[in-house]
Design a protein around this motif. Structure first.
Motif, PDB file in Angstrom:
ATOM      1  N   GLY A  56     -47.035  -1.045  -3.426  1.00  0.00           N
ATOM      2  CA  GLY A  56     -46.780  -1.506  -2.052  1.00  0.00           C
ATOM      3  C   GLY A  56     -46.924  -0.391  -1.030  1.00  0.00           C
ATOM      4  N   THR A  57     -46.802  -0.770   0.251  1.00  0.00           N
ATOM      5  CA  THR A  57     -46.932   0.207   1.339  1.00  0.00           C
ATOM      6  C   THR A  57     -45.549   0.580   1.860  1.00  0.00           C
ATOM      7  OG1 THR A  57     -48.912  -1.008   1.965  1.00  0.00           O
ATOM      8  CG2 THR A  57     -48.126   0.631   3.538  1.00  0.00           C
ATOM      9  N   TRP A  58     -45.276   1.869   1.889  1.00  0.00           N
ATOM     10  CA  TRP A  58     -44.017   2.366   2.468  1.00  0.00           C
ATOM     11  C   TRP A  58     -44.295   2.885   3.862  1.00  0.00           C
ATOM     12  CZ3 TRP A  58     -39.119   2.224   0.412  1.00  0.00           C
ATOM     13  CH2 TRP A  58     -39.003   1.837  -0.934  1.00  0.00           C
ATOM     14  N   GLU A  59     -43.402   2.563   4.785  1.00  0.00           N
ATOM     15  CA  GLU A  59     -43.565   3.090   6.149  1.00  0.00           C
ATOM     16  C   GLU A  59     -42.267   3.746   6.579  1.00  0.00           C
ATOM     17  OE1 GLU A  59     -45.093   0.266   8.911  1.00  0.00           O
ATOM     18  OE2 GLU A  59     -47.013   0.107   7.867  1.00  0.00           O
ATOM     19  N   GLU A  60     -42.364   4.561   7.634  1.00  0.00           N
ATOM     20  CA  GLU A  60     -41.133   5.185   8.139  1.00  0.00           C
ATOM     21  C   GLU A  60     -41.189   5.342   9.645  1.00  0.00           C
ATOM     22  OE1 GLU A  60     -41.506   9.818   7.403  1.00  0.00           O
ATOM     23  OE2 GLU A  60     -41.750   8.737   5.509  1.00  0.00           O
ATOM     24  N   THR A  75     -34.372   8.933  10.067  1.00  0.00           N
ATOM     25  CA  THR A  75     -35.619   8.319   9.565  1.00  0.00           C
ATOM     26  C   THR A  75     -35.305   7.039   8.812  1.00  0.00           C
ATOM     27  OG1 THR A  75     -36.417  10.567   9.246  1.00  0.00           O
ATOM     28  CG2 THR A  75     -37.759   8.820   8.322  1.00  0.00           C
ATOM     29  N   HIS A  76     -36.046   6.001   9.154  1.00  0.00           N
ATOM     30  CA  HIS A  76     -35.886   4.714   8.483  1.00  0.00           C
ATOM     31  C   HIS A  76     -37.060   4.532   7.514  1.00  0.00           C
ATOM     32  CE1 HIS A  76     -36.248   0.049   8.816  1.00  0.00           C
ATOM     33  NE2 HIS A  76     -35.481   0.375   7.806  1.00  0.00           N
ATOM     34  N   HIS A  77     -36.787   4.503   6.217  1.00  0.00           N
ATOM     35  CA  HIS A  77     -37.821   4.296   5.194  1.00  0.00           C
ATOM     36  C   HIS A  77     -37.732   2.841   4.744  1.00  0.00           C
ATOM     37  CE1 HIS A  77     -38.466   8.686   4.465  1.00  0.00           C
ATOM     38  NE2 HIS A  77     -37.219   8.741   4.893  1.00  0.00           N
ATOM     39  N   TYR A  78     -38.874   2.164   4.683  1.00  0.00           N
ATOM     40  CA  TYR A  78     -38.804   0.767   4.224  1.00  0.00           C
ATOM     41  C   TYR A  78     -40.125   0.341   3.587  1.00  0.00           C
ATOM     42  CZ  TYR A  78     -41.132   0.013   8.723  1.00  0.00           C
ATOM     43  OH  TYR A  78     -42.009   0.079   9.792  1.00  0.00           O
ATOM     44  N   LEU A  79     -40.008  -0.567   2.638  1.00  0.00           N
ATOM     45  CA  LEU A  79     -41.169  -1.139   1.957  1.00  0.00           C
ATOM     46  C   LEU A  79     -41.655  -2.309   2.801  1.00  0.00           C
ATOM     47  CD1 LEU A  79     -42.835  -1.225  -0.769  1.00  0.00           C
ATOM     48  CD2 LEU A  79     -41.200  -2.929  -1.522  1.00  0.00           C
ATOM     49  N   ARG A 125     -35.077  -0.680  -1.458  1.00  0.00           N
ATOM     50  CA  ARG A 125     -36.335  -0.989  -0.766  1.00  0.00           C
ATOM     51  C   ARG A 125     -36.277  -0.570   0.706  1.00  0.00           C
ATOM     52  NH1 ARG A 125     -36.602  -7.472  -0.914  1.00  0.00           N
ATOM     53  NH2 ARG A 125     -35.491  -7.183  -2.887  1.00  0.00           N
ATOM     54  N   GLU A 126     -35.057  -0.220   1.186  1.00  0.00           N
ATOM     55  CA  GLU A 126     -34.908   0.130   2.600  1.00  0.00           C
ATOM     56  C   GLU A 126     -33.658   0.995   2.757  1.00  0.00           C
ATOM     57  OE1 GLU A 126     -35.000  -2.244   6.825  1.00  0.00           O
ATOM     58  OE2 GLU A 126     -34.116  -3.267   5.125  1.00  0.00           O
ATOM     59  N   PHE A 127     -33.763   2.081   3.530  1.00  0.00           N
ATOM     60  CA  PHE A 127     -32.602   2.933   3.766  1.00  0.00           C
ATOM     61  C   PHE A 127     -32.893   3.836   4.961  1.00  0.00           C
ATOM     62  CE2 PHE A 127     -35.404   4.759   0.633  1.00  0.00           C
ATOM     63  CZ  PHE A 127     -35.581   6.080   1.031  1.00  0.00           C
ATOM     64  N   VAL A 128     -31.801   4.410   5.523  1.00  0.00           N
ATOM     65  CA  VAL A 128     -31.922   5.312   6.672  1.00  0.00           C
ATOM     66  C   VAL A 128     -31.337   6.664   6.265  1.00  0.00           C
ATOM     67  CG1 VAL A 128     -31.212   5.744   9.060  1.00  0.00           C
ATOM     68  CG2 VAL A 128     -31.777   3.421   8.335  1.00  0.00           C
ATOM     69  N   VAL A 129     -32.039   7.755   6.630  1.00  0.00           N
ATOM     70  CA  VAL A 129     -31.566   9.105   6.287  1.00  0.00           C
ATOM     71  C   VAL A 129     -31.334   9.903   7.564  1.00  0.00           C
ATOM     72  CG1 VAL A 129     -32.154  11.273   5.140  1.00  0.00           C
ATOM     73  CG2 VAL A 129     -32.836   9.125   4.098  1.00  0.00           C
ATOM     74  N   ILE A 130     -30.148  10.531   7.661  1.00  0.00           N
ATOM     75  CA  ILE A 130     -29.880  11.470   8.757  1.00  0.00           C
ATOM     76  C   ILE A 130     -29.914  12.871   8.137  1.00  0.00           C
ATOM     77  CG2 ILE A 130     -28.188  12.244  10.460  1.00  0.00           C
ATOM     78  CD1 ILE A 130     -27.145   9.401  10.612  1.00  0.00           C
ATOM     79  N   ALA A 131     -30.818  13.727   8.634  1.00  0.00           N
ATOM     80  CA  ALA A 131     -30.959  15.074   8.058  1.00  0.00           C
ATOM     81  C   ALA A 131     -31.120  16.085   9.179  1.00  0.00           C
ATOM     82  CB  ALA A 131     -32.187  15.111   7.148  1.00  0.00           C
ATOM     83  N   PRO A 132     -30.708  17.348   8.971  1.00  0.00           N
ATOM     84  CA  PRO A 132     -30.933  18.377   9.999  1.00  0.00           C
ATOM     85  C   PRO A 132     -32.409  18.440  10.367  1.00  0.00           C
ATOM     86  CG  PRO A 132     -29.532  19.232   8.242  1.00  0.00           C
ATOM     87  CD  PRO A 132     -30.027  17.907   7.778  1.00  0.00           C
ATOM     88  N   ALA A 133     -32.695  18.492  11.683  1.00  0.00           N
ATOM     89  CA  ALA A 133     -34.096  18.421  12.139  1.00  0.00           C
ATOM     90  C   ALA A 133     -34.884  19.659  11.738  1.00  0.00           C
ATOM     91  CB  ALA A 133     -34.140  18.224  13.644  1.00  0.00           C
ATOM     92  N   ALA A 134     -34.279  20.829  11.903  1.00  0.00           N
ATOM     93  CA  ALA A 134     -34.986  22.066  11.540  1.00  0.00           C
ATOM     94  C   ALA A 134     -34.964  22.231  10.029  1.00  0.00           C
ATOM     95  CB  ALA A 134     -34.332  23.263  12.204  1.00  0.00           C
ATOM     96  N   HIS A 135     -36.092  22.695   9.470  1.00  0.00           N
ATOM     97  CA  HIS A 135     -36.205  22.778   8.015  1.00  0.00           C
ATOM     98  C   HIS A 135     -35.192  23.772   7.428  1.00  0.00           C
ATOM     99  CE1 HIS A 135     -38.345  21.597   4.453  1.00  0.00           C
ATOM    100  NE2 HIS A 135     -38.312  22.858   4.039  1.00  0.00           N
ATOM    101  N   SER A 136     -34.893  24.800   8.207  1.00  0.00           N
ATOM    102  CA  SER A 136     -34.016  25.848   7.677  1.00  0.00           C
ATOM    103  C   SER A 136     -32.529  25.494   7.813  1.00  0.00           C
ATOM    104  CB  SER A 136     -34.295  27.158   8.398  1.00  0.00           C
ATOM    105  OG  SER A 136     -34.204  26.931   9.794  1.00  0.00           O
TER     106      SER A 136
END
Length: 981
Positions: A56-60, A75-79, A125-136
């Motif tokens: 399937g196709t995953w989008e975000e 970020t919202h990841h969903y199938l 099949r669907e979830f939301v992730v809150i993560a620090p914006a800067a990679h470090s």
């Protein structure tokens, strides 16, 4: 009283508790994002099909929010799925548990080969992730983690969102997430453990079951059974029994003239190392129930051979060294070099001039002596003789970047006519290896603006490529180019046509260098024809001008190009000053006098009758039907000059000159005159051949569409044809009329040449001589890319890989867009080369796998087809199911590969010797296990139980665990009923 009322008169400081804190603002931003994305309420999707997570196709979707100064990305990841009809289901939805909780129990998509880690761990099949914006950045302290988690919990409660919301904590590389999912009266907590070392009691299933049960803490006894899915992954790194089939090219064989691993004009192909580094076998037990299987620290039932499902993936070597890719990349690097040929070969122009002055007397005597140098045999050694002499003055033979053998081999390859006694004509030499000229492959040069694959330019590009890679690098390239330029001058001076070039004017669909060589060939042809013409006119006084030799037979320019090429004439001067131009030269003085006389007379008298008294000159042959309108004499087709061939840079120069003349009336007039040099020449030839002719006669021959004939009835009542010039010819101060009045009756042989072959040839030779290796590489890069694409196509046709066919089509369309424009960007060229290298690696992988799985050795047709299908799937899919697991065709081969690798590692004797050892017990003691210890073990434990009380709703519980050498992870999703708690 007074004392009591005093405090009331004081001003009170009021603390406003309604002002939002940073934390509250953060929560409201999270809610805002969830509302914007419409993630509110319950939306049930269809049950997930098997394998949909991979196919399937995953989008975000992403957004950015901040907590005080700390930035987070949401970020919202969903199938992507088709929406289901909601009619009639509204009343049921109130009590239904959220979709993600139902997904925790789904078994159709366990262990997806390619998915986000949260999808693999929790089956969502669907979830939301809150993560620090800067990679470090990272959320490290426990209090901050708890603050974020409580923010998430409040936001979910306020909005009614039923999509799981995760917060990424700790360093990014650890992939640690905590999260929550809320529904009506239910909640799931997502928790995680990540350790560097696996505790001993949890290295097997029974220990993991203990954790799972204690974590659920279900009050029921006995507990409902736990459903289990297990996958063990085995890695095969040692492919010792299969050597990589690619042989390195035999460079020495090239010089000896033998057919080695590589010939001049052929590109190498293949990877120098095995492009597949590892094979991963995953053995899966998808549906087990607790109690059926034993797996503890003493004994395990989990034997990979018995696993119901086998799937395989291959790990590709990162950037394997590929010969064709390296070849083209190294050639492309020349484009960035700044040095000129002389700088590279270590010679300065001043030094050369100083040494040459000693021989100046020789040079003058050579000029004054008319004796021509006889050349008995045109051979490679003769050709390069002058170059060698020059080079040896400045450096020893040993220092030459290219040794004589290599140089002679290349020159023979480029100029096959050098071997024969008399040179061949300049037509293209056909080669058995080239595609037929009608084929799509042959015509690729049109799209790439390169050169035909049997042309000299194309061969030169391949030779320079090879020299750059194997024989002396940049110095070798400069040396060969110097020899090539000397060879071009030699051929021009001695009237030898250049082989491997199509005759005719320069082909503007090809690269500029190819056009220049074609231009030089045109000059040689004209010069040759003129020299032959002089010989004939010396022995037999005829009316052929030097340059007409080929007119009666094959013309240099096809007739159908006549009309268009007439208008592309060389930039000339105004018609009045045409004949007394400084550059004009004739064969003898009397011609000049005669011409001036003729011209002045016709200028004064001007009428056709006076012109009729002139002697006709320069006739080619009589026109079949037409006669002159005034005197009825037969119309003769004159000997005309060929229009000047042009390369694209000359055409550009001309158009710039014409554009600079502006739009004024004078400028337009001058432009018209300059463009009609060819027209004027043809008019003069026509007048000389047909004394007494008129403009109408000329137009009838030259542009019949501009002479309109109508049937009219004359005075006597007879139907006669009456002709007149077209409307455009009757426009006042028409260019044609003006040119006709200016034209004097001069035959072609005495006109100023439209095409000065001497000057043009010198211009081309100068152009070639000043090319730096970098310029040369830029000119020839389209030919090299063209050759590389043809090579890749040829190799792919042997393997027949459908995905590669598509990529090759993409490369061709991409290249044709990039290469069609002058000076393409380096970045775009690098992309094309990178794509070609990728395709080469793909084909090398296919060959490597075919060798390892022995597709060629299969005797049964069915087995061979199965294996070929399996190999092609391995190339295109991230993971391939092995039909029949360990008992199928592919399964047996994989098993054998592992057995051999194990034996090689333990240095045990092969099977034959084991058989001789007698009883099975003895053999068992001496044998090693067929498979190494698993590199990774994955377990998924699921059940549905009421929590936290016996009377709570039964809800899904799930725990995923993965154990590798240096990693132990538990990812649990534990649901509880919140109605009364």
């Amino acid at each position: 009283m007074a004392a009591d009322s005093e405090p009331e008169s004081e001003v009170f400081e009021i603390t406003d508790f309604t002002t939002a804190s940073e934390w509250e603002r953060f929560i409201s931003k999270v809610e805002e994002v969830l509302n914007d994305w419409k993630l509110i309420g319950n939306s049930l999707g269809k049950p997930l099909e098997k394998g949909i997570f991979t196919s399937g196709t995953w989008e975000e979707k992403s957004d950015e929010i901040s907590f005080a100064d700390f930035k987070f990305s949401v970020t919202h990841h969903y199938l992507v799925q088709e929406s289901t009809d909601k009619e009639g289901k509204d009343e049921l939805l109130e009590d239904v548990i959220p979709q993600s909780m139902q997904d925790l129990l789904g078994m159709n998509n366990d262990f997806p080969p390619r998915a986000h880690c949260l999808v693999r761990w929790y089956g969502l099949r669907e979830f939301v992730v809150i993560a620090p914006a800067a990679h470090s950045d990272a959320v490290l302290s426990e209090s901050k983690c708890n603050l974020l988690l409580s923010s998430v919990s409040i936001a979910l409660g306020n909005t009614g969102c039923q999509v799981p919301l995760f917060v990424q904590i700790h360093h990014k590389w650890r992939r640690m997430y905590v999260g929550e999912c809320q529904g009506p009266g239910v909640r799931t907590d997502f928790e995680m453990v990540h350790l560097r070392k696996v505790p001993n009691q949890y290295t097997h299933l029974s220990g993991l079951l203990d954790i799972f049960k204690s974590k659920i803490g279900c009050p029921l006894t006995p507990l409902p059974p736990v459903s289990i899915a297990i996958r063990f992954t085995y890695v095969l790194q040692d492919w010792q029994q299969y050597f990589w089939p690619q042989q390195p090219p035999d460079i020495d064989a090239l010089v000896g003239g033998e057919v080695g691993g590589l010939e001049f004009g052929k590109l190498p192909f293949g990877a120098c190392e095995d492009p597949i580094s590892e094979l991963h076998l995953a053995t899966t037990w998808p549906h087990l129930t607790e109690g059926i299987i034993v797996d503890n620290d003493v004994y395990s039932d989990l034997d990979p051979i018995q696993a119901p499902h086998w799937s395989v993936r291959v790990r590709k070597a990162e950037n394997p060294q590929c010969l064709l890719g390296d070849f083209v990349t190294e050639f492309f690097k020349i484009c960035r070099r700044k040095e000129s040929t002389d700088e590279i070969l270590g010679r300065s122009a001043f030094e050369e001039e100083g040494k040459e002055t000693a021989d100046i007397t020789h040079a003058l005597s050579k000029l004054t002596e008319p004796a021509s140098v006889p050349i008995h045999k045109l051979s490679v050694s003769n050709m390069v003789h002058t170059a060698k002499k020059k080079i040896r003055k400045h450096r020893g033979v040993e220092e030459s970047p290219l040794n004589n053998d290599v140089l002679n081999t290349i020159l023979l390859f480029l100029f096959p006519d050098a071997v024969s006694e008399k040179p061949l004509d300049g037509t293209t030499s056909t080669d058995n290896n080239n595609p037929p000229s009608e084929s799509e492959d042959y015509n690729l040069y049109n799209q790439f603006k390169s050169a035909p694959s049997d042309s000299l330019t194309y061969k030169l590009a391949l030779c320079l490529c090879m020299i750059n890679f194997y024989h002396g690098g940049l110095k070798g390239v400069a040396h060969l180019w110097q020899e090539f330029v000397l060879e071009m001058r030699f051929r021009w001076e001695n009237n030898f046509l250049i082989p491997g070039l199509a005759s005719g004017p320069p082909d503007l669909r090809c690269c500029l260098l190819h056009q220049k060589l074609q231009m030089l060939n045109c000059c040689i042809e004209r010069k040759k024809a003129r020299d032959e013409g002089k010989k004939t006119s010396a022995s037999d006084v005829t009316n052929i001008y030097p340059g007409d030799a080929g007119k009666a037979g094959d013309q240099l320019v096809p007739d159908n190009l006549k009309e268009t090429d007439k208008e592309k004439g060389e930039v000339g001067k105004s018609w009045d000053s045409w004949s007394d131009s400084e550059e004009e030269f004739f064969e003898c003085l009397s011609d000049t006098e005669e011409l001036k006389g003729n011209g002045q007379e016709s200028g004064k008298k001007g009428g056709p009758k006076e012109m009729a008294n002139l002697r006709p000159e320069g006739r080619l042959y009589q026109h079949g039907k037409l006669t002159l309108l005034h005197n009825g004499e037969p119309l003769y087709i004159p000997v005309t000059q060929e229009p000047a061939p042009m390369t694209e840079d000359l055409l550009e120069e001309q158009s710039e000159v014409l554009a600079k003349l502006g739009t004024s009336a004078e400028g337009a007039h001058l432009r018209a005159r300059m463009q009609s040099a060819c027209l004027l020449s043809d008019m003069e030839s026509f007048k000389a051949a047909n004394p007494g002719c008129s403009l109408e006669d000329f137009v009838r021959w030259y542009s019949p569409r501009d002479y309109i004939e109508e049937e009219v009835i004359d005075e006597k009542g007879n139907v006669v044809l009456k002709g007149e010039l077209s409307a455009r010819m009757k426009i006042p101060s028409n260019m044609w009329v003006e040119a006709w009045e200016t034209a004097k009756p001069i035959p072609a042989r005495r006109q100023r040449r439209l095409f000065d072959d001497t000057r043009e040839a010198e211009k081309v030779l100068h152009y070639l001589a000043i090319q730096k290796p970098a310029d040369l590489a830029r000119h020839l890069l389209p030919c090299v890319i063209h050759a590389a694409v043809l090579k890749v196509k040829e190799e792919e046709s042997l393997e027949n890989i459908s995905s590669v066919k598509k990529i090759i089509k993409q490369i061709i369309s991409h290249s044709s867009k990039v290469l069609h424009f002058p000076n393409p960007e380096d970045k775009k060229l690098e992309e094309i080369i990178h794509q070609i290298t990728n395709v080469e690696a793909l084909i090398a992988r296919a060959r490597s796998l075919k060798a390892k799985f022995g597709t060629e050795k299969c005797e049964q047709e069915e087995e061979k087809e199965d294996l070929e299908r399996f190999v092609s799937c391995l190339l295109e899919q991230p993971e391939v199911l092995v039909t029949g697991a360990g008992r199928g065709h592919a399964g047996r081969i994989i098993h054998k590969l592992f057995v051999n690798a194990q034996r090689a590692a333990a240095m045990t004797p092969p099977e034959e010797e084991l058989k001789r050892m007698g009883s099975p017990e003895e053999r068992r003691q001496n044998s090693v296990s067929d498979f190494p210890p698993p590199a990774g073990r994955e377990f998924i434990l699921r059940t549905t139980v009421p929590r936290p009380a016996p009377y709570s709703k039964a809800l899904p519980q799930r725990m995923y665990s993965v154990l590798t050498k240096e990693d132990f992870r538990l990812a649990g999703a534990f649901s509880s009923d919140t109605s009364f708690f």
